[in-house]
Design a protein around this motif. Structure first.
Motif, PDB file in Angstrom:
ATOM      1  N   CYS A 260      11.609   2.001   1.768  1.00 44.48           N
ATOM      2  CA  CYS A 260      11.347   2.989   0.722  1.00 44.48           C
ATOM      3  C   CYS A 260      12.632   3.675   0.277  1.00 44.48           C
ATOM      4  O   CYS A 260      12.816   3.978  -0.912  1.00 44.48           O
ATOM      5  CB  CYS A 260      10.333   4.022   1.211  1.00 44.48           C
ATOM      6  SG  CYS A 260       8.666   3.371   1.397  1.00 44.48           S
ATOM      7  N   ALA A 261      13.533   3.944   1.224  1.00 41.61           N
ATOM      8  CA  ALA A 261      14.815   4.539   0.870  1.00 41.61           C
ATOM      9  C   ALA A 261      15.611   3.595  -0.021  1.00 41.61           C
ATOM     10  O   ALA A 261      16.239   4.032  -0.998  1.00 41.61           O
ATOM     11  CB  ALA A 261      15.602   4.873   2.132  1.00 41.61           C
TER      12      ALA A 261
ATOM     13  N   GLU B  13       3.629  11.724   9.205  1.00 39.83           N
ATOM     14  CA  GLU B  13       2.181  11.904   9.284  1.00 39.83           C
ATOM     15  C   GLU B  13       1.566  12.240   7.919  1.00 39.83           C
ATOM     16  O   GLU B  13       0.426  11.849   7.637  1.00 39.83           O
ATOM     17  CB  GLU B  13       1.842  12.992  10.307  1.00 39.83           C
ATOM     18  CG  GLU B  13       2.218  12.621  11.733  1.00 39.83           C
ATOM     19  CD  GLU B  13       1.566  11.324  12.197  1.00 39.83           C
ATOM     20  OE1 GLU B  13       0.380  11.074  11.876  1.00 39.83           O
ATOM     21  OE2 GLU B  13       2.262  10.533  12.886  1.00 39.83           O
ATOM     22  N   THR B  14       2.323  12.926   7.076  1.00 41.46           N
ATOM     23  CA  THR B  14       1.815  13.227   5.730  1.00 41.46           C
ATOM     24  C   THR B  14       1.624  11.946   4.930  1.00 41.46           C
ATOM     25  O   THR B  14       0.566  11.733   4.306  1.00 41.46           O
ATOM     26  CB  THR B  14       2.777  14.163   4.990  1.00 41.46           C
ATOM     27  OG1 THR B  14       2.874  15.405   5.693  1.00 41.46           O
ATOM     28  CG2 THR B  14       2.287  14.435   3.569  1.00 41.46           C
ATOM     29  N   ILE B  15       2.622  11.096   4.943  1.00 41.54           N
ATOM     30  CA  ILE B  15       2.525   9.839   4.186  1.00 41.54           C
ATOM     31  C   ILE B  15       1.464   8.928   4.797  1.00 41.54           C
ATOM     32  O   ILE B  15       0.723   8.236   4.074  1.00 41.54           O
ATOM     33  CB  ILE B  15       3.891   9.140   4.128  1.00 41.54           C
ATOM     34  CG1 ILE B  15       4.897  10.016   3.379  1.00 41.54           C
ATOM     35  CG2 ILE B  15       3.783   7.775   3.454  1.00 41.54           C
ATOM     36  CD1 ILE B  15       6.307   9.481   3.376  1.00 41.54           C
ATOM     37  N   ALA B  16       1.362   8.936   6.127  1.00 42.00           N
ATOM     38  CA  ALA B  16       0.305   8.153   6.778  1.00 42.00           C
ATOM     39  C   ALA B  16      -1.071   8.622   6.308  1.00 42.00           C
ATOM     40  O   ALA B  16      -1.985   7.809   6.117  1.00 42.00           O
ATOM     41  CB  ALA B  16       0.421   8.281   8.292  1.00 42.00           C
ATOM     42  N   GLY B  17      -1.217   9.930   6.117  1.00 45.63           N
ATOM     43  CA  GLY B  17      -2.478  10.471   5.601  1.00 45.63           C
ATOM     44  C   GLY B  17      -2.741  10.045   4.174  1.00 45.63           C
ATOM     45  O   GLY B  17      -3.896   9.794   3.794  1.00 45.63           O
ATOM     46  N   TRP B  18      -1.703   9.965   3.365  1.00 43.88           N
ATOM     47  CA  TRP B  18      -1.873   9.497   1.984  1.00 43.88           C
ATOM     48  C   TRP B  18      -2.368   8.052   1.949  1.00 43.88           C
ATOM     49  O   TRP B  18      -3.190   7.676   1.113  1.00 43.88           O
ATOM     50  CB  TRP B  18      -0.545   9.573   1.225  1.00 43.88           C
ATOM     51  CG  TRP B  18      -0.027  10.948   0.992  1.00 43.88           C
ATOM     52  CD1 TRP B  18      -0.714  12.128   1.123  1.00 43.88           C
ATOM     53  CD2 TRP B  18       1.303  11.310   0.600  1.00 43.88           C
ATOM     54  NE1 TRP B  18       0.106  13.197   0.837  1.00 43.88           N
ATOM     55  CE2 TRP B  18       1.352  12.726   0.507  1.00 43.88           C
ATOM     56  CE3 TRP B  18       2.461  10.592   0.323  1.00 43.88           C
ATOM     57  CZ2 TRP B  18       2.508  13.410   0.149  1.00 43.88           C
ATOM     58  CZ3 TRP B  18       3.607  11.263  -0.037  1.00 43.88           C
ATOM     59  CH2 TRP B  18       3.635  12.665  -0.126  1.00 43.88           C
TER      60      TRP B  18
ATOM     61  N   LEU C 169       0.829  -1.209   0.000  1.00 44.62           N
ATOM     62  CA  LEU C 169       0.000   0.000   0.000  1.00 44.62           C
ATOM     63  C   LEU C 169       0.861   1.255   0.000  1.00 44.62           C
ATOM     64  O   LEU C 169       0.567   2.231  -0.698  1.00 44.62           O
ATOM     65  CB  LEU C 169      -0.928  -0.001   1.216  1.00 44.62           C
ATOM     66  CG  LEU C 169      -1.994  -1.102   1.271  1.00 44.62           C
ATOM     67  CD1 LEU C 169      -2.760  -1.034   2.583  1.00 44.62           C
ATOM     68  CD2 LEU C 169      -2.958  -0.970   0.089  1.00 44.62           C
ATOM     69  N   LEU C 170       1.934   1.221   0.786  1.00 39.61           N
ATOM     70  CA  LEU C 170       2.822   2.378   0.880  1.00 39.61           C
ATOM     71  C   LEU C 170       3.475   2.682  -0.466  1.00 39.61           C
ATOM     72  O   LEU C 170       3.622   3.854  -0.854  1.00 39.61           O
ATOM     73  CB  LEU C 170       3.885   2.123   1.943  1.00 39.61           C
ATOM     74  CG  LEU C 170       4.794   3.294   2.329  1.00 39.61           C
ATOM     75  CD1 LEU C 170       3.968   4.460   2.851  1.00 39.61           C
ATOM     76  CD2 LEU C 170       5.810   2.857   3.360  1.00 39.61           C
ATOM     77  N   LEU C 171       3.844   1.651  -1.179  1.00 44.05           N
ATOM     78  CA  LEU C 171       4.486   1.852  -2.480  1.00 44.05           C
ATOM     79  C   LEU C 171       3.545   2.508  -3.485  1.00 44.05           C
ATOM     80  O   LEU C 171       4.000   3.119  -4.459  1.00 44.05           O
ATOM     81  CB  LEU C 171       4.991   0.511  -3.027  1.00 44.05           C
ATOM     82  CG  LEU C 171       6.095  -0.165  -2.211  1.00 44.05           C
ATOM     83  CD1 LEU C 171       6.532  -1.478  -2.874  1.00 44.05           C
ATOM     84  CD2 LEU C 171       7.292   0.754  -2.029  1.00 44.05           C
ATOM     85  N   GLN C 172       2.254   2.399  -3.240  1.00 44.66           N
ATOM     86  CA  GLN C 172       1.287   3.051  -4.134  1.00 44.66           C
ATOM     87  C   GLN C 172       1.266   4.565  -3.947  1.00 44.66           C
ATOM     88  O   GLN C 172       0.994   5.310  -4.895  1.00 44.66           O
ATOM     89  CB  GLN C 172      -0.125   2.493  -3.885  1.00 44.66           C
ATOM     90  CG  GLN C 172      -0.318   1.044  -4.268  1.00 44.66           C
ATOM     91  CD  GLN C 172      -1.757   0.588  -4.029  1.00 44.66           C
ATOM     92  OE1 GLN C 172      -2.714   1.304  -4.351  1.00 44.66           O
ATOM     93  NE2 GLN C 172      -1.913  -0.605  -3.459  1.00 44.66           N
ATOM     94  N   VAL C 173       1.531   5.026  -2.731  1.00 41.40           N
ATOM     95  CA  VAL C 173       1.397   6.466  -2.456  1.00 41.40           C
ATOM     96  C   VAL C 173       2.726   7.214  -2.450  1.00 41.40           C
ATOM     97  O   VAL C 173       2.747   8.445  -2.599  1.00 41.40           O
ATOM     98  CB  VAL C 173       0.669   6.698  -1.111  1.00 41.40           C
ATOM     99  CG1 VAL C 173      -0.693   6.031  -1.124  1.00 41.40           C
ATOM    100  CG2 VAL C 173       1.500   6.189   0.065  1.00 41.40           C
ATOM    101  N   MET C 174       3.840   6.493  -2.287  1.00 44.33           N
ATOM    102  CA  MET C 174       5.136   7.170  -2.195  1.00 44.33           C
ATOM    103  C   MET C 174       5.490   8.017  -3.410  1.00 44.33           C
ATOM    104  O   MET C 174       6.182   9.037  -3.268  1.00 44.33           O
ATOM    105  CB  MET C 174       6.237   6.147  -1.922  1.00 44.33           C
ATOM    106  CG  MET C 174       6.244   5.585  -0.509  1.00 44.33           C
ATOM    107  SD  MET C 174       6.434   6.844   0.772  1.00 44.33           S
ATOM    108  CE  MET C 174       8.119   7.394   0.444  1.00 44.33           C
TER     109      MET C 174
ATOM    110  N   GLY D  68      14.696   3.954  -3.450  1.00 42.12           N
ATOM    111  CA  GLY D  68      14.868   5.277  -4.046  1.00 42.12           C
ATOM    112  C   GLY D  68      13.629   6.144  -3.973  1.00 42.12           C
ATOM    113  O   GLY D  68      13.504   7.113  -4.725  1.00 42.12           O
ATOM    114  N   LEU D  69      12.718   5.837  -3.053  1.00 44.86           N
ATOM    115  CA  LEU D  69      11.461   6.568  -2.970  1.00 44.86           C
ATOM    116  C   LEU D  69      11.506   7.728  -1.987  1.00 44.86           C
ATOM    117  O   LEU D  69      10.602   8.555  -1.971  1.00 44.86           O
ATOM    118  CB  LEU D  69      10.331   5.602  -2.588  1.00 44.86           C
ATOM    119  CG  LEU D  69      10.092   4.470  -3.591  1.00 44.86           C
ATOM    120  CD1 LEU D  69       9.047   3.501  -3.064  1.00 44.86           C
ATOM    121  CD2 LEU D  69       9.659   5.042  -4.941  1.00 44.86           C
ATOM    122  N   VAL D  70      12.552   7.801  -1.164  1.00 44.49           N
ATOM    123  CA  VAL D  70      12.679   8.920  -0.236  1.00 44.49           C
ATOM    124  C   VAL D  70      14.154   9.157   0.077  1.00 44.49           C
ATOM    125  O   VAL D  70      14.904   8.212   0.322  1.00 44.49           O
ATOM    126  CB  VAL D  70      11.879   8.670   1.064  1.00 44.49           C
ATOM    127  CG1 VAL D  70      12.348   7.416   1.782  1.00 44.49           C
ATOM    128  CG2 VAL D  70      11.946   9.883   1.993  1.00 44.49           C
TER     129      VAL D  70
END
Length: 396
Positions: free
Chosen positions: A191-192, A147-152, A126-131, A195-197
């Protein structure tokens, strides 16, 4: 089997860590790419770089990040690391967990996942969908990032789990962090690696974050031998070493560590080091057996310098009584090093007009004048006035 002395190992490692002499700005990539420079606590990497290339003051070092010659991202042991941008795959994607392996720094997430009744791979998917939303923005502060990513991610969860996701964190600071934010905090390490953050420029004293693509203008490129190159860096800088020491250095699971360790089975040789069997890159063996005498006698290393990250601590500091003074649970003091051996510790304290430095040396014959010179150089590199240096010599 070849048996090595402590002096041989220390001198070899001083050279591998670029601490045997003063290096030049032209050596920047080999210096920072040797094994990366840890940046926790913030500023640790600046001190480490200055100790290798004195031409780089604090301001000059941070310009290298701003100009994107160097990159900062979560890497080894889940810590912020600074390394050459061109070697990103070695310090990021090479750390990716294979199937049935735990990701680095994510063991603590299990409590939150239990509350959510979700498994790790489910949340990561799920996280990979919003990153990718980070491709278009820069977020200031780690707490806001979580918290921003948690909101996404929140709308992608089943309704029953959204309430739990938004509850106060069970990991501390419940007034500032939600359970979802805590989950994201752990997941930022995978995620790092993808290469996503990455870290962007600091705003005053606050870090910023964005995606690798947004920061460098292209996605993370992965070479098929990146994990092998990471293993070569480890053995080159910390050899002779063992598989257990590799696992500790990476902060990975035994399963992942064993997989990576086996990649260099044909490139390493066994030696006797400090009464134990360990391994070295075959191509480095001659340099290890006949290391050059270091040109620099004394070093004033920051508490989290890569040289101090050696796992066979007896080589660095033969007297176990002093280990707890150097390697502490929360924040390590700096180390005073003579010919590769730790002979004391040092700390600095900021005051309104500058800093004071306190040194505790365990060898009474240590050269006071040279230690004072090192303290003055350190303060100058930080652009801070040196108010006083207090040196206490305590015989063993």
């Amino acid at each position: 089997m070849i048996e090595l002395t402590m002096e041989q190992i220390r001198y070899y490692r001083l050279h591998a860590h670029h601490l045997d002499r003063f290096y030049e700005p032209a050596d920047l990539m080999s210096v920072t790419g040797a094994c990366g420079l840890q940046n926790t606590p913030p500023g640790a990497w600046e001190t480490a770089l200055f100790n290798r290339i004195p031409a780089y003051s604090k301001a000059a070092a941070n310009q290298l990040l701003a100009d994107k010659h160097l990159l900062q991202a979560w890497s080894l042991r889940g810590l912020p690391l600074v390394f050459p941008s061109e070697e990103s795959d070695i310090f990021l994607s090479a750390l990716s967990a294979a199937e049935d392996e735990l990701w680095i720094y994510t063991k603590g997430i299990s409590l939150a996942l239990k509350l959510l009744e979700m498994d790790f791979d489910e949340v990561l998917a799920l996280l990979l969908q919003v990153m990718p939303q980070l491709d278009h923005q820069i977020i200031t502060s780690k707490a806001v990032l979580d918290e921003t990513i948690a909101g996404w991610l929140l709308p992608l969860l089943p309704k029953a789990k959204q309430t739990i996701w938004q509850q106060p964190s069970i990991y501390g600071s419940p007034d500032k962090q939600t359970i979802g934010g805590a989950v994201v905090s752990f997941m930022l390490r995978p995620c790092a690696a993808k290469g996503l953050v990455v870290f962007g420029e600091r705003h005053n004293q606050t870090p910023t974050f964005t995606s690798y693509r947004n920061w460098l203008g292209h996605p993370l490129k992965e070479r098929p031998d990146a994990n092998k190159q990471l293993m070569r860096k480890f053995l080159h800088c910390y050899g002779p070493a063992t598989r257990k020491e590799l696992i500790q250095w990476l902060g990975c699971s035994p399963k992942q560590g064993s997989r990576l360790w086996d990649l260099l089975a044909e490139e390493r040789v066994k030696v006797m080091a400090n009464g134990r069997q360990a391994f070295m890159l075959a191509e480095d063996l001659n340099d290890l057996m006949k290391p050059c005498q270091p040109e620099r006698e004394y070093l004033l290393l920051g508490g989290h310098d890569p040289y101090l990250d050696q796992r066979d601590r007896l080589t660095l500091l033969p007297d176990k009584r002093h280990h707890a003074k150097i390697w502490q649970l929360i924040s390590n003091p700096g180390a005073i090093v003579y010919h590769g051996e730790i002979i004391g510790s040092w700390t600095s304290r900021k005051q309104n007009q500058g800093i004071t430095i306190q040194m505790q040396v365990w060898q009474t014959k240590a050269d006071t004048e040279k230690l004072l010179e090192l303290a003055a150089a350190y303060a100058k590199s930080k652009g801070i006035k040196l108010l006083n240096v207090d040196i206490t010599k305590t015989p063993d």
